[in-house]
Design an enzyme around this catalytic site. Structure first.
Site, PDB file in Angstrom:
ATOM      1  N   PRO A  49       0.848  -1.080   0.010  1.00 25.01           N
ATOM      2  CA  PRO A  49      -0.078  -0.191  -0.169  1.00 25.01           C
ATOM      3  C   PRO A  49       0.731   1.418   0.048  1.00 25.01           C
ATOM      4  O   PRO A  49       0.452   2.298  -0.643  1.00 25.01           O
ATOM      5  CB  PRO A  49      -0.860  -0.337   1.250  1.00 25.01           C
ATOM      6  CG  PRO A  49      -0.781  -1.579   1.423  1.00 25.01           C
ATOM      7  CD  PRO A  49       0.456  -2.430   1.096  1.00 25.01           C
ATOM      8  N   SER A 103       5.661   2.723  -6.653  1.00 21.35           N
ATOM      9  CA  SER A 103       6.875   3.128  -7.602  1.00 21.35           C
ATOM     10  C   SER A 103       8.090   3.064  -6.688  1.00 21.35           C
ATOM     11  O   SER A 103       9.350   2.616  -6.983  1.00 21.35           O
ATOM     12  CB  SER A 103       6.761   4.402  -8.047  1.00 21.35           C
ATOM     13  OG  SER A 103       5.699   4.546  -9.001  1.00 21.35           O
ATOM     14  N   GLU A 105       3.827  -2.858 -13.561  1.00 20.71           N
ATOM     15  CA  GLU A 105       5.122  -3.252 -13.991  1.00 20.71           C
ATOM     16  C   GLU A 105       5.791  -2.180 -14.303  1.00 20.71           C
ATOM     17  O   GLU A 105       6.712  -2.012 -14.986  1.00 20.71           O
ATOM     18  CB  GLU A 105       5.188  -4.321 -15.123  1.00 20.71           C
ATOM     19  CG  GLU A 105       4.906  -5.429 -14.685  1.00 20.71           C
ATOM     20  CD  GLU A 105       5.335  -6.713 -15.305  1.00 20.71           C
ATOM     21  OE1 GLU A 105       6.592  -6.606 -15.831  1.00 20.71           O
ATOM     22  OE2 GLU A 105       4.826  -7.976 -15.260  1.00 20.71           O
TER      23      GLU A 105
HETATM   24  N1  CAA Z   1      19.185  -4.475 -13.323  1.00 19.39           N
HETATM   25  C1  CAA Z   1      20.048  -4.873 -12.218  1.00 19.39           C
HETATM   26  N2  CAA Z   1      20.463  -4.119 -11.252  1.00 19.39           N
HETATM   27  C2  CAA Z   1      19.753  -2.776 -11.124  1.00 19.39           C
HETATM   28  C3  CAA Z   1      18.574  -2.477 -12.174  1.00 19.39           C
HETATM   29  C4  CAA Z   1      18.530  -3.361 -13.449  1.00 19.39           C
HETATM   30  N3  CAA Z   1      17.762  -3.102 -14.319  1.00 19.39           N
HETATM   31  N4  CAA Z   1      18.284  -1.027 -11.964  1.00 19.39           N
HETATM   32  C5  CAA Z   1      18.946  -0.511 -10.777  1.00 19.39           C
HETATM   33  N5  CAA Z   1      19.844  -1.841 -10.580  1.00 19.39           N
HETATM   34  C6  CAA Z   1      20.497  -1.742  -9.168  1.00 19.39           C
HETATM   35  C7  CAA Z   1      21.517  -0.846  -9.200  1.00 19.39           C
HETATM   36  O1  CAA Z   1      22.729  -0.795  -9.760  1.00 19.39           O
HETATM   37  C8  CAA Z   1      21.598  -0.208  -7.740  1.00 19.39           C
HETATM   38  O2  CAA Z   1      22.713  -1.120  -7.225  1.00 19.39           O
HETATM   39  P1  CAA Z   1      23.639  -0.917  -5.962  1.00 19.39           P
HETATM   40  O3  CAA Z   1      22.745  -1.133  -4.765  1.00 19.39           O
HETATM   41  O4  CAA Z   1      24.855  -1.454  -6.279  1.00 19.39           O
HETATM   42  O5  CAA Z   1      23.948   0.869  -6.215  1.00 19.39           O
HETATM   43  C9  CAA Z   1      20.435  -0.585  -7.207  1.00 19.39           C
HETATM   44  O6  CAA Z   1      19.770  -1.530  -8.074  1.00 19.39           O
HETATM   45  C10 CAA Z   1      19.508   0.688  -7.055  1.00 19.39           C
HETATM   46  O7  CAA Z   1      19.156   1.246  -8.242  1.00 19.39           O
HETATM   47  P2  CAA Z   1      18.460   2.698  -8.293  1.00 19.39           P
HETATM   48  O8  CAA Z   1      19.412   3.415  -7.438  1.00 19.39           O
HETATM   49  O9  CAA Z   1      18.326   3.057  -9.816  1.00 19.39           O
HETATM   50  O10 CAA Z   1      17.319   2.562  -7.482  1.00 19.39           O
HETATM   51  P3  CAA Z   1      16.147   3.695  -7.107  1.00 19.39           P
HETATM   52  O11 CAA Z   1      15.542   3.346  -5.884  1.00 19.39           O
HETATM   53  O12 CAA Z   1      16.762   4.917  -7.197  1.00 19.39           O
HETATM   54  O13 CAA Z   1      15.374   3.598  -8.427  1.00 19.39           O
HETATM   55  C11 CAA Z   1      13.226   2.497  -9.600  1.00 19.39           C
HETATM   56  C12 CAA Z   1      14.725   2.451  -8.915  1.00 19.39           C
HETATM   57  C13 CAA Z   1      13.619   2.588 -11.010  1.00 19.39           C
HETATM   58  C14 CAA Z   1      12.482   3.775  -9.109  1.00 19.39           C
HETATM   59  C15 CAA Z   1      12.685   1.118  -9.155  1.00 19.39           C
HETATM   60  O14 CAA Z   1      12.244   1.422  -7.720  1.00 19.39           O
HETATM   61  C16 CAA Z   1      11.459   0.713  -9.822  1.00 19.39           C
HETATM   62  O15 CAA Z   1      11.452   0.184 -10.853  1.00 19.39           O
HETATM   63  N6  CAA Z   1      10.339   1.012  -9.421  1.00 19.39           N
HETATM   64  C17 CAA Z   1       9.008   0.574 -10.048  1.00 19.39           C
HETATM   65  C18 CAA Z   1       8.584  -0.619  -9.463  1.00 19.39           C
HETATM   66  C19 CAA Z   1       7.643  -1.345 -10.347  1.00 19.39           C
HETATM   67  O16 CAA Z   1       8.036  -1.687 -11.417  1.00 19.39           O
HETATM   68  N7  CAA Z   1       6.680  -1.946  -9.547  1.00 19.39           N
HETATM   69  C20 CAA Z   1       5.587  -2.771 -10.411  1.00 19.39           C
HETATM   70  C21 CAA Z   1       5.318  -3.893  -9.462  1.00 19.39           C
HETATM   71  S1  CAA Z   1       5.202  -5.362 -10.590  1.00 19.39           S
HETATM   72  C22 CAA Z   1       3.452  -5.602 -10.932  1.00 19.39           C
HETATM   73  O17 CAA Z   1       2.958  -4.452 -11.324  1.00 19.39           O
HETATM   74  C23 CAA Z   1       2.986  -6.724 -10.561  1.00 19.39           C
HETATM   75  C24 CAA Z   1       1.550  -7.311 -11.078  1.00 19.39           C
HETATM   76  O18 CAA Z   1       1.194  -8.079 -10.673  1.00 19.39           O
HETATM   77  C25 CAA Z   1       1.208  -6.680 -12.378  1.00 19.39           C
END
Ligand code: CAA
Length: 409
Positions: free
Chosen positions: A128, A132, A363
């Site tokens: 909840p 993101s 997603e």
């Molecule tokens: N592959 C591998 N590692 C990755 C990566 C990738 N694509 N992207 C980031 N990382 C790693 C980074 O290298 C970093 O590693 P370190 O700890 O070594 O530094 C770490 O992950 C953190 O990365 P960021 O600094 O980029 O992380 P952030 O918190 O600033 O941002 C974000 C991340 C892009 C906002 C992410 O949180 C995100 O994608 N949010 C959206 C979540 C999402 O898609 N939710 C949907 C849920 S699924 C769904 O909808 C299910 C359903 O049932 C339909």
């Protein structure tokens, strides 16, 4: 050389998926949408003909299909009904972290379970207060001896009400932000795992979206996926693998809306001619066709990069963002082509417009995709990734298939 030609095997799969969508999904899609009917018999049939669990490696009983083939199938599902399609495809989202990070035993048990019977699994990331912002999750897993004790609640879980197991993300070191999250496989059929709520949704109404609560659930330590506190990365790697399929489903929705609108424009007469003769309508149709084709090209690129063992983060966010936004635009324009009739449930396009909306949300929202794209182009970073050893091992037997995937870029 860039060659967009599909292999004979990929063409056959696409035909199989199209025929399935045409005969099994389309005829009931609008009825299932109306009642929010759970499509169990369609799931059983799709499992029977081999259209589910498509990326499960052969080593665990699956077909081990390449990612491009997966996209061909998901576009047809989206064309048939993206609500039913989401129910059919969601096992892939739950399975990917297991395929990447599970031990040999975990993979055999949990991936094998989905192959042996038409069972379902769900991916539990969102909460909840953590959508993101994945790092904001509150679900906790505390290690006690050879078990973890899991407590927390996950929402918007696709197929959650029917899942036999879950991949669950939880904080194992709450002070470490994204570096304190771990992933686990959790058996769904136990008393303290409860389905609290089935959402009543605007679109994709045949899919099940539930809230799942874990109350003092004991998880064997061997069900940890990958290393402790590396769950965030596992989630990101999973989404890199599944976003191409979501983009493909969005292309399928847009293609369906484009086809309905094109046909209707040739039949509907206004000012003495079919409305397709009016430039105002032609321009709408032309933009629809372009968005469908451009979305598909980006989608294929993001899948082919995976099949080549490359990190596809930029391409899959571009594909998912563009295809989802395009699906919303194309379906809205399809309603416009139908005029007042487009707003009426008796006609097909209002359902497509409602269904398309979720593509910009689940997603990763279109805004999150833009965030990822901006980071990848402005501050490109090296992330130790490609296909990790554990997953590559499972896919060894599938290299033959992967090598035949056309090189899009
Ligand atoms: N592959 C591998 N590692 C990755 C990566 C990738 N694509 N992207 C980031 N990382 C790693 C980074 O290298 C970093 O590693 P370190 O700890 O070594 O530094 C770490 O992950 C953190 O990365 P960021 O600094 O980029 O992380 P952030 O918190 O600033 O941002 C974000 C991340 C892009 C906002 C992410 O949180 C995100 O994608 N949010 C959206 C979540 C999402 O898609 N939710 C949907 C849920 S699924 C769904 O909808 C299910 C359903 O049932 C339909």
């Amino acid at each position: 050389m860039v060659d967009f030609t599909l292999t004979d095997e990929q063409k056959d799969l696409r035909e199989l998926a199209h025929n399935f969508a045409e005969k099994e999904i389309r005829p009931v899609a609008w009825e299932y949408d109306k009642e929010g009917t759970w499509p169990q018999e369609i799931i059983d049939k799709a499992w029977e003909v081999g259209l589910m669990n498509t990326h499960t490696p052969e080593a665990y009983g699956g077909p081990g299909l390449d990612y491009l083939s997966g996209c061909l199938i998901e576009e047809e599902f989206g064309w048939g009904c993206s609500g039913i399609g989401t129910s059919l495809a969601a096992n892939g989202l739950a399975s990917a972290p297991v395929a990447i990070g599970g031990t040999e035993e975990t993979k055999k048990k949990y991936l094998g379970m989905l192959i042996e019977e038409p069972k379902l699994a769900s991916f539990c990331l969102t909460e909840p207060d953590a959508g993101s912002d994945v790092s904001g999750m509150k679900t906790r897993a505390v290690k006690k001896g050879d078990k973890y004790i899991l407590n927390g609640s996950k929402c918007f879980i696709t197929n959650g009400g029917y899942a036999d197991w879950f991949t669950v993300y939880a904080k194992t070191d709450p002070d470490q932000g994204h570096r304190g999250i771990s992933a686990f496989v959790v058996d769904g059929k136990q008393d303290n795992v409860t389905v609290d709520k089935k959402e009543d949704k605007m679109g994709q109404r045949a899919s099940n979206t539930a809230t799942i609560t874990f109350d003092e659930v004991e998880v064997p330590a061997e069900n940890l996926l990958g290393e402790e506190n590396h769950g965030f990365k596992l989630a990101m790697m999973t989404l890199d693998r599944t976003r191409p399929g979501v983009a493909a489903m969005a292309v399928g929705i847009a293609r369906a809306a484009f086809e309905f609108a094109s046909e209707y424009s040739k039949e509907r007469v206004q000012f003495g001619v079919p409305i397709a003769m009016h430039q105002a309508i032609q321009f709408l149709i032309a933009d629809m066709a372009t968005k469908v084709d451009a979305g598909r090209l980006l989608t294929w690129l993001s899948a082919v990069q995976l099949d080549q063992g490359k990190r596809n983060t930029l391409a899959c966010s571009e594909a998912k963002r563009f295809a989802a936004d395009s699906a919303m635009e194309v379906t809205t324009d399809a309603v416009q082509v139908y005029g007042g009739y487009g707003f009426i449930k008796e006609y097909p396009v209002e359902k497509l417009m409602r269904d398309a909306k979720i593509m910009q949300l689940y997603e990763g929202t279109s805004q999150i995709q833009r965030l990822v794209i901006a980071r990848e182009v402005l501050l490109p970073r090296t992330i130790e990734e490609t296909i990790p050893e554990a997953e590559a091992k499972g896919r060894e037997a599938d290299q033959k298939v992967a090598e035949t995937a056309p090189a899009a870029a």
